[in-house]
Design a protein around this motif. Structure first.
Motif, PDB file in Angstrom:
ATOM      1  N   TRP A  87       0.750  -1.198  -0.128  1.00 35.42           N
ATOM      2  CA  TRP A  87       0.007  -0.063   0.059  1.00 35.42           C
ATOM      3  C   TRP A  87       0.877   1.180  -0.079  1.00 35.42           C
ATOM      4  O   TRP A  87       0.232   2.325  -0.292  1.00 35.42           O
ATOM      5  N   ASP A 126       3.603  -4.214   7.784  1.00 36.96           N
ATOM      6  CA  ASP A 126       2.394  -3.318   7.774  1.00 36.96           C
ATOM      7  C   ASP A 126       2.302  -2.979   9.202  1.00 36.96           C
ATOM      8  O   ASP A 126       1.847  -1.669   9.450  1.00 36.96           O
ATOM      9  N   ASP A 127       2.406  -3.947  10.067  1.00 42.10           N
ATOM     10  CA  ASP A 127       1.717  -3.372  11.418  1.00 42.10           C
ATOM     11  C   ASP A 127       2.814  -2.574  12.231  1.00 42.10           C
ATOM     12  O   ASP A 127       2.453  -1.547  12.811  1.00 42.10           O
ATOM     13  N   LEU A 129       4.901  -0.440  10.652  1.00 44.16           N
ATOM     14  CA  LEU A 129       4.929   0.966  10.017  1.00 44.16           C
ATOM     15  C   LEU A 129       3.630   1.666  10.643  1.00 44.16           C
ATOM     16  O   LEU A 129       3.633   2.933  10.792  1.00 44.16           O
ATOM     17  N   ALA A 130       2.689   0.901  10.498  1.00 43.31           N
ATOM     18  CA  ALA A 130       1.308   1.599  10.801  1.00 43.31           C
ATOM     19  C   ALA A 130       1.399   2.218  12.346  1.00 43.31           C
ATOM     20  O   ALA A 130       0.831   3.375  12.663  1.00 43.31           O
ATOM     21  N   HIS A 133       3.582   4.987  12.543  1.00 45.60           N
ATOM     22  CA  HIS A 133       2.900   6.245  11.914  1.00 45.60           C
ATOM     23  C   HIS A 133       1.964   6.860  12.827  1.00 45.60           C
ATOM     24  O   HIS A 133       1.990   8.215  13.040  1.00 45.60           O
ATOM     25  N   LEU A 134       1.155   6.006  13.552  1.00 41.77           N
ATOM     26  CA  LEU A 134       0.090   6.258  14.569  1.00 41.77           C
ATOM     27  C   LEU A 134       0.902   7.502  15.805  1.00 41.77           C
ATOM     28  O   LEU A 134       0.500   8.202  15.965  1.00 41.77           O
TER      29      LEU A 134
ATOM     30  N   ILE B  12      -2.424  -4.251   5.572  1.00 44.16           N
ATOM     31  CA  ILE B  12      -3.301  -3.212   5.127  1.00 44.16           C
ATOM     32  C   ILE B  12      -3.765  -3.276   4.001  1.00 44.16           C
ATOM     33  O   ILE B  12      -3.048  -3.485   2.851  1.00 44.16           O
ATOM     34  N   VAL B  14      -5.334  -2.833   0.439  1.00 41.77           N
ATOM     35  CA  VAL B  14      -5.059  -1.786  -0.674  1.00 41.77           C
ATOM     36  C   VAL B  14      -6.208  -1.352  -1.466  1.00 41.77           C
ATOM     37  O   VAL B  14      -7.024  -2.218  -2.063  1.00 41.77           O
ATOM     38  N   LEU B 136      -6.495   5.780  11.658  1.00 39.94           N
ATOM     39  CA  LEU B 136      -5.553   5.667  10.479  1.00 39.94           C
ATOM     40  C   LEU B 136      -5.445   4.995   9.369  1.00 39.94           C
ATOM     41  O   LEU B 136      -5.384   5.394   8.161  1.00 39.94           O
ATOM     42  N   TYR B 140      -5.599   5.839   5.479  1.00 43.52           N
ATOM     43  CA  TYR B 140      -4.962   4.995   4.194  1.00 43.52           C
ATOM     44  C   TYR B 140      -5.869   4.694   3.138  1.00 43.52           C
ATOM     45  O   TYR B 140      -5.466   5.153   2.105  1.00 43.52           O
ATOM     46  N   LEU B 144      -5.605   6.381  -0.315  1.00 43.77           N
ATOM     47  CA  LEU B 144      -5.634   5.146  -1.675  1.00 43.77           C
ATOM     48  C   LEU B 144      -6.620   5.406  -2.616  1.00 43.77           C
ATOM     49  O   LEU B 144      -6.443   5.708  -3.885  1.00 43.77           O
TER      50      LEU B 144
END
Lengths: 218, 218
Positions: A87, A126-127, A129-130, A133-134, B12, B14, B136, B140, B144
């Motif tokens: 993504w 994914d996890d 990074l999210a 980000h949070l 996550i 797409v 979040l 995303y 997208l």
């Protein structure tokens, strides 16, 4: 924990060695202003590169999207790590770092920013990074609130004053606001002029604009 | 334990089509224990109704409750907790239609603003802890989706002159003053402002300014 410490740990958690946090102006110029980096309170090389090197396309992306962007030199180990995340989007390199991440940030009502992370040993999924980000979003929010407080803070408006301003920003006239809130027109106008004064604005238009920009109304 | 599941999370999504979005929302509902969801776009030109982006509500319920109340509820917290801004009648109206436990989650994707209303028929079903993550993930998904559909906000809707005029009015200048600043007559400045208002679909100046600030035009 101080924001700086947390950012450092966040960067380390992703395998990054350097970071730069910057705000992006909310108007069309999208001016980039670095506010913190790994060398804080000094300025890191990365920050100079971020200030000089971020493309208008990147700024546009960061203020129009929340999607994380990345770059990596050809055959760099980070390429495969990032390509596994379906993504995220690829972008051009910022500065001399061989691999990096850009997290778009937002806070308040119309504040935008980005967190640039660079390093050579990125380890992300994914996890993680999210989650990072949070956390970055929370830190950005905290940092901006802290800055607002230090610069005297936003003016304190009463609930009624804010309501009147909000309805004005929705295009309602004093008459309509009065009807909506069950007030007399005189009272509605009084709330609006109090709000204008508190915001140090010259008239209602100015007050509406300031309230929106401070994020007091949305 | 569902919250934990959300914390370790599936990959996550797409999201590139509306169908993906609906599948994504279904997943979110499962994860937070919601029976119904309603995602509304709040970046509409004010005066118009908030637009429903995706929802699994029964059509009758939308009609019965009204999109305005839905948009309002979506902006303000959880109905079973103090601090939300709905009246007891409004809470009752939602409950009658099976929305007993209701959480409003504000979602931003760049400048675009959305609100997500998650609801369950039984009190205490929703997991508040998961809300930040949901925010979040939705951000995303919507980033997208809007990237794919290429609907940027009406960034270039205004001419430079119109934008200039608006930004001076937002600084509290009168039409005459704007004319002086730009070296044109008051009536020319006025006509720029009128056409800016038309393009923004604003019935008056306050709304035009608010719309322009919200979409980052000034």
């Amino acid at each position: 924990m101080p924001v700086y410490r947390e950012l450092l740990e966040l960067a380390e958690g992703l395998g990054a060695s350097d970071f730069c946090l910057a705000t992006i102006g909310s108007d069309r110029q999208r001016k980039l202003t670095p506010i913190m980096d790994a060398a804080f309170p000094d300025a890191a090389v990365l920050t100079q590169q971020v200030a000089a090197d971020v493309s208008p396309a990147m700024l546009r992306h960061a203020s129009n999207s929340t999607i994380v962007a990345w770059w990596a030199a050809p055959r760099h180990s980070a390429v495969s790590a990032f390509e596994r995340l379906r993504w995220v989007v690829r972008t051009v390199a910022i500065g001399s770092a061989r691999a990096g991440l850009v997290m778009p940030l937002y806070a308040g009502r119309c504040e935008h920013g980005m967190l640039v992370l660079t390093g050579t040993d990125f380890a992300v999924c994914d996890d993680t990074l999210a989650a990072a980000h949070l956390q970055a979003l929370e830190l950005f929010d905290r940092l901006l609130k802290l800055r607002a407080e230090m610069s005297g803070g936003n003016p304190k408006l009463s609930r009624r004053e804010l309501e009147c301003l909000r309805l004005t920003a929705e295009g309602q006239t004093s008459d309509e606001i009065a009807t909506n809130l069950g007030l007399s027109v005189h009272t509605a106008n009084q709330y609006l002029s109090n709000a204008t004064q508190k915001l140090d604005a010259v008239n209602r238009m100015h007050a509406v604009a300031k309230a929106l920009r401070f994020g007091l109304i949305d | 334990m569902v919250a934990a599941a959300l914390a370790v999370s599936q990959p996550i999504a797409v999201v590139s089509t509306r169908r993906d979005l609906i599948e994504f929302m279904r997943q979110i509902c499962r994860d937070v224990g919601a029976d119904r969801y309603m995602l509304v776009d709040l970046t509409v030109r004010t005066g118009e109704q908030a637009r429903i982006v995706a929802s699994n509500w029964i059509f009758d319920a939308i009609d019965m409750i009204g999109i305005d109340l839905i948009a309002k509820a979506a902006r303000f917290g959880r109905t079973t907790e103090p601090g939300h801004q709905l009246s007891s009648e409004e809470v009752e109206l939602l409950a009658q239609q099976g929305h007993v436990d209701v959480v409003g989650v504000p979602v931003r994707a760049g400048r675009a603003r959305y609100a997500l209303l998650l609801s369950a028929e039984k009190a205490g079903s929703l997991l508040s802890r998961a809300v930040a993550k949901v925010e979040l993930l939705c951000s995303y998904a919507l980033s997208l989706l809007s990237g794919k559909q290429g609907f940027e906000t009406q960034v270039d809707a205004l001419s430079d002159r119109e934008r200039e005029c608006l930004s001076w009015v937002a600084e509290g200048k009168t039409t005459e003053e704007v004319g002086v600043i730009l070296g044109v007559s008051g009536s020319t400045a006025n006509s720029y402002l009128t056409s800016a208002m038309q393009k923004l679909g604003a019935r008056n100046r306050a709304l035009a300014i608010a719309t322009a600030i919200r979409s980052g035009l000034i």
